[in-house]
Design an enzyme around this catalytic site. Structure first.
Site, PDB file in Angstrom:
ATOM      1  N   GLY A  45       6.343   3.815  -8.924  1.00 47.19           N
ATOM      2  CA  GLY A  45       6.557   3.024  -7.585  1.00 47.19           C
ATOM      3  C   GLY A  45       7.924   2.882  -6.928  1.00 47.19           C
ATOM      4  CG  ASP A 103       3.244  -7.863  -9.883  1.00 47.04           C
ATOM      5  OD1 ASP A 103       2.929  -8.253  -8.754  1.00 47.04           O
ATOM      6  OD2 ASP A 103       3.183  -6.481 -10.209  1.00 47.04           O
ATOM      7  CB  VAL A 153       2.117  -5.605  -1.275  1.00 40.01           C
ATOM      8  CG1 VAL A 153       2.078  -7.213  -0.385  1.00 40.01           C
ATOM      9  CG2 VAL A 153       3.166  -5.402  -2.303  1.00 40.01           C
ATOM     10  CG  ASP A 159      -0.123   2.733  -6.868  1.00 37.25           C
ATOM     11  OD1 ASP A 159      -1.091   3.294  -7.642  1.00 37.25           O
ATOM     12  OD2 ASP A 159       0.800   1.928  -7.756  1.00 37.25           O
ATOM     13  NE  ARG A 165       2.311   6.130  -6.511  1.00 43.09           N
ATOM     14  CZ  ARG A 165       2.701   5.064  -7.278  1.00 43.09           C
ATOM     15  NH1 ARG A 165       3.623   4.054  -6.896  1.00 43.09           N
ATOM     16  NH2 ARG A 165       1.956   4.842  -8.612  1.00 43.09           N
TER      17      ARG A 165
END
Length: 175
Positions: A45, A103, A153, A159, A165
């Site tokens: 990511g 997160d 998101v 993704d 992405r």
């Protein structure tokens, strides 16, 4: 916009993202002016964020990509499977972990502990996004771009099951 089974709407536009990346790079350049940090972007990511950030870093630095996995669908499992890709000694080095989003912070805590166990001089984190849950758990992030709630998101490297992405803006799920 629809990706797979979810609807998304624009959340943070690309110019806001680029302004924040520049601001983060500026602060790192100030803080590390007499150091030579090793950046550890966490794949997959963070690759777009890392590339944009590192292009603006003016201090001598190295980059070594690492990979972990803790996601299944739209929620973090919190289980650090493995940290792979470290090919050089990090002993007595200043490390800056580059994350796209934090997160819960559980995986990040495990990564920091693993790196500190290797005898690093310092370990800091730069994250484009930090969710509410990580803030509530007081996960230490020295450089945070955007504070968001618990939205799901995607875009700018983030993704949904591998899709999204490539989007320049960041989108949030409306489902």
């Amino acid at each position: 916009m629809q990706i797979k089974d979810l609807q998304f709407k624009k959340f943070i536009n690309k110019s806001e993202v680029q302004q924040q990346v520049s601001s983060l790079a500026e602060q790192i350049n100030i803080d590390y002016k007499d150091k030579s940090p090793i950046f550890l972007p966490i794949l997959n990511g963070s690759f777009i964020f890392a590339a944009d950030l590192i292009k603006q870093i003016e201090v001598p630095c190295k980059v070594s990509f690492v990979k972990i996995s803790s996601y299944a669908g739209t929620t973090s499992s919190g289980q650090l499977k493995t940290l792979i890709g470290l090919e050089e000694s990090l002993f007595n080095q200043d490390i800056i972990i580059i994350e796209d989003i934090i997160d819960t912070g559980l995986t990040l805590q495990k990564i920091i502990e693993e790196l500190q166990g290797l005898g690093t001089k310092s370990v800091e984190v730069v994250a484009l996004l930090r969710k509410q849950l990580a803030r509530e758990k007081l996960i230490e992030v020295k450089y945070a771009g955007f504070e968001i709630e618990n939205e799901f998101v995607l875009g700018y490297g983030l993704d949904y099951d591998g899709y999204g992405r490539n989007l320049e803006d960041i989108y949030q799920s409306t489902d």
